[in-house]
Design an enzyme around this catalytic site. Structure first.
Site, PDB file in Angstrom:
ATOM      1  N   CYS A 151       0.822  -1.249   0.357  1.00 32.31           N
ATOM      2  CA  CYS A 151       0.130   0.166   0.248  1.00 32.31           C
ATOM      3  C   CYS A 151       0.399   1.216   0.200  1.00 32.31           C
ATOM      4  O   CYS A 151       1.688   1.526  -0.274  1.00 32.31           O
ATOM      5  CB  CYS A 151      -0.958   0.172   1.376  1.00 32.31           C
ATOM      6  SG  CYS A 151      -2.316   1.327   1.208  1.00 32.31           S
ATOM      7  N   GLN A 152       1.017   2.095   1.190  1.00 34.97           N
ATOM      8  CA  GLN A 152       1.629   3.707   1.295  1.00 34.97           C
ATOM      9  C   GLN A 152       2.834   2.934   0.971  1.00 34.97           C
ATOM     10  O   GLN A 152       3.708   3.378   1.046  1.00 34.97           O
ATOM     11  CB  GLN A 152       1.764   4.290   2.029  1.00 34.97           C
ATOM     12  CG  GLN A 152       1.448   5.520   2.625  1.00 34.97           C
ATOM     13  CD  GLN A 152       1.353   6.253   3.593  1.00 34.97           C
ATOM     14  OE1 GLN A 152       1.313   5.637   4.546  1.00 34.97           O
ATOM     15  NE2 GLN A 152       1.381   7.364   3.416  1.00 34.97           N
TER      16      GLN A 152
END
Lengths: 261, 365
Positions: B147-148
């Site tokens: 994700c991030q």
């Protein structure tokens, strides 16, 4: 503009004689005192007039803009509060405590937050009505297709789906975006207002304020970056040092010879 | 005249009451300490402030010689990757033959508020990578970002390509505006929400609050499925409350959700403005620590894992990586599950084989 007479330059009296002058003499001090007191009043009147012109005009204008212009209502009371606080603000005086309105906590953000909540409710109310209508329509459609839909669990599932879908549509709408943005502004203003009050309290009891702490954190952060940068440079120099050490080893016999001689 | 309640409905009511009573009884037996996360053995290798590098301490035959460093997002804790023994992505990777390290970004405090992506990448992550390189005496490691954390990995790899042998991104947004090409009601709410604000709004928020509270992120995720987020405390709880194991699974996820770290102010500003609003990573305009992030500098093998049913990072946002990287060895791997579900499903072996098999087949491994 002054309405009083000037005691230093009294108005000349027409056809005055000595007798008249001597009879008026005892009253002159009273007249002068009266004229002086009128001057004081007129000076204050001038001050008030000037203040009204300088401050009252913009205040009235701000009120008019905010209260009598429906187009500005959507912006809430925050701009009006800003204007009013500005109207009552004074310059700083070195040896006087700040007594103007700008040093007081503003009720604006709190009022604004309440208004946003109201705006949200008025925008969200039709959404719930719409969800109920959709639920009824979908339940009717499923029944028409032969689905009994007679258990509470099934009905609950249907309701959850319909409500979620309707709320998701609303959450992505422009109406919601506007409320969201206004809420953000109001909440941040309120937070700054609260911080201002607490910072004053913290200063009063010799406690560090958030602003002071942020300054310290900023300095530490800058130092960490600098230390890291220096470490990197140092690491980059290491191979050179190794090479120098190797050179030293090569040179050592020479050094030894020099020392011996 | 009162209409008598039909018998089936009374039966349903009785069943409901029985189930509710059982769930309540089970719930009353469970204490917070019974709900444990991240139980796979690990050792602390390095620590800088609140940021920690852990090694997953499981001995298994190694199929991949080069160590794998996993970076998770800052908006949640890495512990989701080790939710419970039979649903642990990290354990699965380690048992599959990888030497696994994980970055713990910790819980940023106001003292960390000035840490931007430049600091996270060039100070913390780079230091951890160097520690692993030294420990294993390798010039480059395998980097896996989720994700991030995937965005952080992409930026790191683009800026330090010589230190990354293979790059794996999982459910990672690259083109933050790609959701507009395939708009769906239940996808990409964060993208829509952020674009509805002005850049000045983000500045106002970050300047005022400093670190962006984890609760703000939590509220955003709740807005995606507003009613279901609440319904889980009646319908779902009633369902899972019939079985202690299921209840504990549910409570572990709840505990993880509640453990939302704050996002450092400086990196939140970049995340929301530069990435979500201005899409600078995809445009090649993102600057990190004074250097432009050029994804074309990523020339090593890349494995991009995404899911078509990701409601947080829409698939087109992840798949955009294909045209952005400079690598000739780019693999796209769609997997089933949601944004989080991918990492907590019991079918970990499929994902593991996809990753370990891909790494194993790359020369030098």
């Amino acid at each position: 503009m002054s309405t009083g007479s000037n005691p230093k330059n009294p108005a000349p009296s027409a056809g005055s004689g000595d007798a008249a002058a001597s009879s008026a003499a005892p009253w002159q001090p009273f007249g002068a005192a009266w004229a002086t007191s009128l001057d004081i009043m007129s000076a204050w009147a001038d001050t008030w007039q000037s203040m009204l012109q300088q401050r009252g005009g913009p205040a009235a204008e701000a009120m008019q803009k905010a209260l009598f212009n429906p187009a500005a209502w959507s912006e809430g009371v925050a701009p009006l509060m800003d204007e009013l606080q500005d109207v009552f603000a004074l310059p700083h005086f070195a040896d006087l405590p700040r007594l103007d309105a700008s040093s007081l906590p503003s009720p604006g953000p709190m009022v604004e937050l309440m208004l946003v909540a109201q705006q949200y409710l008025s925008a969200a109310a039709p959404v719930w009505v719409q969800a109920c209508q959709r639920f009824q329509a979908e339940a009717a459609e499923r029944r028409a297709q032969g689905d009994k839909l007679d258990s509470a669990g099934e009905a609950m599932d249907l309701w959850n789906n319909v409500l979620d879908r309707t709320l998701m549509e609303f959450n992505r709408s422009e109406d919601f975006a506007k409320v969201q943005q206004r809420f953000l502004h109001a909440a941040m203003r309120q937070r700054r207002e609260v911080r201002k009050t607490f910072e004053r309290a913290a200063k009063a009891v010799d406690m560090p304020t958030r602003t002071e702490m942020n300054d310290v954190y900023q300095r530490i952060h800058d130092l960490v970056r600098e230390v890291h940068g220096l470490r990197r440079e140092l690491r980059a120099l290491r191979p050179t040092e190794a090479a120098r050490a190797a050179e030293d080893k090569v040179e050592k016999p020479g050094v030894a010879r020099r020392k011996a001689s | 005249m009162n209409t008598p309640v039909p018998l089936p409905r009374l039966e349903e009511l009785a069943q409901f009451s029985t189930r509710a009573a059982k769930a309540a009884a089970l719930l009353s037996e469970v204490r917070d300490e019974d709900v444990d996360l991240a139980t796979t053995p690990r050792e602390e290798i390095h620590r800088i402030g609140g940021r920690t590098l852990y090694r997953i301490a499981l001995d298994a035959p190694k199929r991949v010689a080069t160590p794998v460093l996993v970076t998770y997002a800052m908006v949640g804790r890495w512990t989701i990757l080790d939710l419970q023994p039979d649903r642990s992505f990290l354990r699965s990777l380690a048992e599959g033959g990888c030497e696994v390290y994980i970055v713990d970004w910790g819980h940023p405090t106001p003292a960390d508020q000035f840490d931007d992506f430049g600091d996270l990448i060039n100070i913390y992550l780079d230091s951890f990578v160097d520690v692993i390189r030294d420990r294993h005496n390798v010039p480059a490691i395998n980097l896996l970002g989720v994700c991030q954390g995937g965005v952080i990995s992409l930026c790191y790899t683009a800026l330090h390509p010589d230190k990354v042998r293979n790059l794996i991104t999982c459910v990672t947004p690259v083109d933050f505006h790609a959701d507009q090409d395939d708009e769906r009601l239940d996808r990409g709410f964060m993208n829509v929400w952020t674009r509805n604000l002005e850049p000045e709004d983000i500045d106002l928020m970050v300047d005022t609050v400093g670190n962006v509270s984890g609760e703000v992120g939590g509220a955003m995720f709740s807005l995606m499925t507003p009613f279901r987020s609440l319904a889980k405390y009646n319908l779902t709880l009633l369902e899972v409350g019939q079985d202690r194991d299921k209840l504990l699974n549910f409570l572990r996820m709840e505990k993880w959700l509640a453990d939302r770290p704050d996002h450092t102010a400086a990196s939140a500003r970049q995340w929301l403005k530069d990435l979500y609003q201005q899409n600078k990573l995809a445009k090649g305009e993102l600057e990190i620590g004074g250097r432009r992030v050029d994804l074309k500098a990523i020339t090593m093998p890349v494995l991009n894992i995404y899911t078509e049913t990701d409601h947080i990072v829409p698939a087109p946002a992840s798949k955009a990586l294909r045209d952005k990287v400079g690598s000739q060895d780019y693999t796209e791997a769609p997997v089933s599950g949601g944004h989080i579900g991918v990492f907590v499903s019991r079918a970990q072996h499929k994902l593991r084989e996809q990753i370990v098999g891909w790494l194993e087949s790359r020369s030098g491994r």
